[in-house]
Design a protein around this motif. Sequence first.
Motif, mmCIF file in Angstrom:
data_model
loop_
_atom_site.group_PDB
_atom_site.id
_atom_site.type_symbol
_atom_site.label_atom_id
_atom_site.label_comp_id
_atom_site.label_asym_id
_atom_site.label_seq_id
_atom_site.Cartn_x
_atom_site.Cartn_y
_atom_site.Cartn_z
ATOM 1 N N GLN A 73 0.476 -0.978 -0.089
ATOM 2 C CA GLN A 73 -0.152 -0.001 0.055
ATOM 3 C C GLN A 73 1.135 1.169 0.169
ATOM 4 O O GLN A 73 0.553 2.053 -0.770
ATOM 5 C CB GLN A 73 -0.357 -0.481 1.649
ATOM 6 N N SER A 74 1.920 1.413 0.349
ATOM 7 C CA SER A 74 2.302 2.378 0.884
ATOM 8 C C SER A 74 3.072 3.019 -0.363
ATOM 9 O O SER A 74 3.204 4.492 -0.472
ATOM 10 C CB SER A 74 4.041 1.976 1.763
ATOM 11 N N ALA A 75 3.600 1.833 -0.905
ATOM 12 C CA ALA A 75 4.612 2.357 -2.396
ATOM 13 C C ALA A 75 3.271 2.550 -3.395
ATOM 14 O O ALA A 75 3.881 3.206 -4.164
ATOM 15 C CB ALA A 75 4.846 0.802 -3.135
ATOM 16 N N GLY A 76 2.481 2.407 -2.961
ATOM 17 C CA GLY A 76 0.894 2.501 -4.136
ATOM 18 C C GLY A 76 0.891 4.083 -3.967
ATOM 19 O O GLY A 76 0.691 4.675 -5.256
ATOM 20 N N ILE A 77 1.162 5.041 -2.816
ATOM 21 C CA ILE A 77 0.139 5.791 -2.920
ATOM 22 C C ILE A 77 0.972 6.598 -3.044
ATOM 23 O O ILE A 77 1.012 7.660 -3.413
ATOM 24 C CB ILE A 77 -0.334 5.865 -1.419
ATOM 25 N N ASN A 78 2.313 6.040 -2.819
ATOM 26 C CA ASN A 78 3.564 7.393 -3.236
ATOM 27 C C ASN A 78 3.486 7.221 -4.213
ATOM 28 O O ASN A 78 3.756 8.516 -4.765
ATOM 29 C CB ASN A 78 5.419 6.530 -2.539
ATOM 30 N N ARG A 79 3.431 6.442 -5.158
ATOM 31 C CA ARG A 79 3.396 6.142 -6.532
ATOM 32 C C ARG A 79 2.014 7.267 -7.250
ATOM 33 O O ARG A 79 2.623 7.977 -7.825
ATOM 34 C CB ARG A 79 3.585 4.966 -7.312
ATOM 35 N N ALA A 80 0.971 6.658 -7.116
ATOM 36 C CA ALA A 80 0.357 7.779 -7.351
ATOM 37 C C ALA A 80 -0.195 9.278 -6.074
ATOM 38 O O ALA A 80 -0.131 10.004 -7.972
ATOM 39 C CB ALA A 80 -1.317 7.256 -6.186
ATOM 40 N N ALA A 81 0.811 9.820 -5.590
ATOM 41 C CA ALA A 81 0.775 11.209 -5.157
ATOM 42 C C ALA A 81 1.966 11.491 -6.309
ATOM 43 O O ALA A 81 1.256 12.715 -6.509
ATOM 44 C CB ALA A 81 1.282 10.843 -3.512
ATOM 45 N N ALA A 82 3.271 10.725 -6.526
ATOM 46 C CA ALA A 82 3.192 11.558 -8.062
ATOM 47 C C ALA A 82 3.083 11.686 -9.110
ATOM 48 O O ALA A 82 3.566 12.749 -9.927
ATOM 49 C CB ALA A 82 4.851 10.514 -7.979
ATOM 50 N N SER A 176 7.662 14.970 2.880
ATOM 51 C CA SER A 176 8.164 14.740 4.183
ATOM 52 C C SER A 176 8.375 13.595 3.745
ATOM 53 O O SER A 176 9.123 12.992 4.419
ATOM 54 C CB SER A 176 6.801 14.104 5.315
ATOM 55 N N GLY A 177 8.372 12.676 2.342
ATOM 56 C CA GLY A 177 9.220 12.118 2.084
ATOM 57 C C GLY A 177 7.914 11.082 1.736
ATOM 58 O O GLY A 177 8.120 9.611 1.101
ATOM 59 N N GLY A 178 6.637 11.389 2.234
ATOM 60 C CA GLY A 178 5.408 10.257 2.046
ATOM 61 C C GLY A 178 6.544 9.036 3.137
ATOM 62 O O GLY A 178 6.460 8.439 3.654
ATOM 63 N N TYR A 179 5.706 7.868 2.182
ATOM 64 C CA TYR A 179 6.005 6.696 2.751
ATOM 65 C C TYR A 179 6.889 5.388 3.051
ATOM 66 O O TYR A 179 7.389 5.628 1.658
ATOM 67 C CB TYR A 179 4.198 5.460 2.979
ATOM 68 N N ASP A 180 7.476 5.309 3.778
ATOM 69 C CA ASP A 180 8.252 4.299 3.779
ATOM 70 C C ASP A 180 8.091 3.039 3.403
ATOM 71 O O ASP A 180 7.605 2.107 4.518
ATOM 72 C CB ASP A 180 9.086 4.529 5.608
ATOM 73 N N VAL A 181 9.075 2.321 2.111
ATOM 74 C CA VAL A 181 8.113 1.166 1.587
ATOM 75 C C VAL A 181 9.157 0.105 1.994
ATOM 76 O O VAL A 181 8.441 -1.231 1.729
ATOM 77 C CB VAL A 181 8.159 1.632 0.282
ATOM 78 N N HIS A 182 9.212 0.565 3.593
ATOM 79 C CA HIS A 182 10.398 -0.690 3.863
ATOM 80 C C HIS A 182 9.286 -1.339 5.037
ATOM 81 O O HIS A 182 9.652 -2.170 5.430
ATOM 82 C CB HIS A 182 11.351 -0.462 4.351
ATOM 83 N N PHE A 183 8.530 -0.245 4.981
ATOM 84 C CA PHE A 183 7.598 -0.571 6.496
ATOM 85 C C PHE A 183 6.791 -2.094 5.970
ATOM 86 O O PHE A 183 6.311 -1.447 4.838
ATOM 87 C CB PHE A 183 7.351 0.318 6.931
ATOM 88 N N ILE A 184 6.270 -3.366 6.659
ATOM 89 C CA ILE A 184 5.410 -4.193 6.327
ATOM 90 C C ILE A 184 3.654 -3.386 6.853
ATOM 91 O O ILE A 184 2.987 -4.395 6.074
ATOM 92 C CB ILE A 184 6.150 -5.401 6.424
ATOM 93 N N ALA A 185 3.870 -2.692 7.612
ATOM 94 C CA ALA A 185 3.309 -2.211 8.519
ATOM 95 C C ALA A 185 3.543 -1.260 9.049
ATOM 96 O O ALA A 185 4.535 -0.783 9.759
ATOM 97 C CB ALA A 185 2.027 -3.952 9.013
ATOM 98 N N ASN A 186 2.596 -0.107 10.063
ATOM 99 C CA ASN A 186 2.324 0.864 10.311
ATOM 100 C C ASN A 186 3.355 1.968 9.685
ATOM 101 O O ASN A 186 3.197 2.563 10.558
ATOM 102 C CB ASN A 186 3.521 0.244 12.123
ATOM 103 N N GLU A 187 2.568 1.238 8.683
ATOM 104 C CA GLU A 187 4.185 3.255 7.404
ATOM 105 C C GLU A 187 2.907 3.989 7.860
ATOM 106 O O GLU A 187 3.575 5.339 7.865
ATOM 107 C CB GLU A 187 4.142 2.397 6.385
ATOM 108 N N ASP A 188 1.942 4.353 8.334
ATOM 109 C CA ASP A 188 1.016 5.316 8.560
ATOM 110 C C ASP A 188 1.692 5.985 9.857
ATOM 111 O O ASP A 188 1.819 7.608 10.116
ATOM 112 C CB ASP A 188 -0.290 4.830 9.367
ATOM 113 N N ALA A 189 1.797 5.153 11.458
ATOM 114 C CA ALA A 189 2.571 5.932 12.305
ATOM 115 C C ALA A 189 3.848 6.075 12.391
ATOM 116 O O ALA A 189 4.853 7.661 12.291
ATOM 117 C CB ALA A 189 2.325 5.275 13.172
ATOM 118 N N GLU A 190 4.234 5.464 11.234
ATOM 119 C CA GLU A 190 6.489 6.578 10.700
ATOM 120 C C GLU A 190 6.418 6.864 10.300
ATOM 121 O O GLU A 190 6.677 8.524 10.423
ATOM 122 C CB GLU A 190 6.897 4.909 10.348
#
Length: 323
Positions: A73-82, A176-190
């Motif tokens: 999800q994190s990677a997909g959202i970053n791609r869409a935001a870009a 802020s750099g968007g989501y950290d795509v290395h996270f398997i979960a909790n990327e929103d809190a990070e």
Amino acid sequence: MTIASGAAVIIPTFNEAAHIGGLLEQLLRQKRDVVGQILVADGRSQDATRAIVAQIAAANDRVHLIDNPDRLQSAGINRAAAAADPAHGILVRMDAHSGYADDYVARLIRTLQERDTESVVVRLRTVGRTCMEKAIAAVSNSIFGTGGAAHRIGGQSRLIDHGHHAAFRRDAFQSSGGYDVHFIANEDAEFDYRLRRAGGRIWLAADIEVDYFPRSTLGALARQYWRYGRGRAQNFLKHREKLRARQLVAPLLVVMLAASTAVSLVQPYALALPLLYAAGCCAAALWLALRARSICVMLAAPALWAMHLCWGAGFITTMVMKK
């Protein structure tokens, strides 16, 4: 601060053929100055999700299909935001497997403008349909399952450290750099941690709710909370942010139950702690069932075990492995 041109709505998907069409139709009923663009970031679904989105996109220039080969999800959202049109100053995150009021996006835009914050988060209200889902929903909406997390329990609207992601100012998300795509979960809190460190403010709009449909089996719930526990540990290892008391309960519980069970091999009285914990979960399930007036909610006891123990085990495993 006023933000014009509506919002770019981002929907991460994977095998959501049963839901994506209805959500897109709901969003397309909104005016362009509310929903300016819809980007579906699909993780290479194996069902008809991509075909449904492509068909709707062919008939409406607001809808775009974004390929997400990482299937995160994190990677997909970053791609869409870009990929979103720069004319849209607000990014709204929505999930296909959830329910939204028709004015959901409009209220998020209005709240961002009125509160002049960088992010708006909302209450995630879990709604069950099957017997097992109703039990999981009762636990998820209670202090027994979430430890009192504001975006789960509800309460007053206010500035907060973290909540269920709903809307961002685009410039704040990108800077802020968007989501950290290395996270398997909790990327929103990070992400929220980095946003706050950069001076960003997060507003909990407790009066705006999302209906979330939970996992339908205990096995799926256990795997989900294993990932949640691992994600929280990843966040701690990356930032060393002080953990809240409720975040320490599950790991400590796992350690104590494991130790008690081991000691019971030579001292049977040590089983008192596991039995006391099991009884406490059963009592909580009974209270929730009586409040909901549903016998199904008695299944909240095994749901609590899955949530507590798998979250705690996932956290401990990641802390030990340190990755």
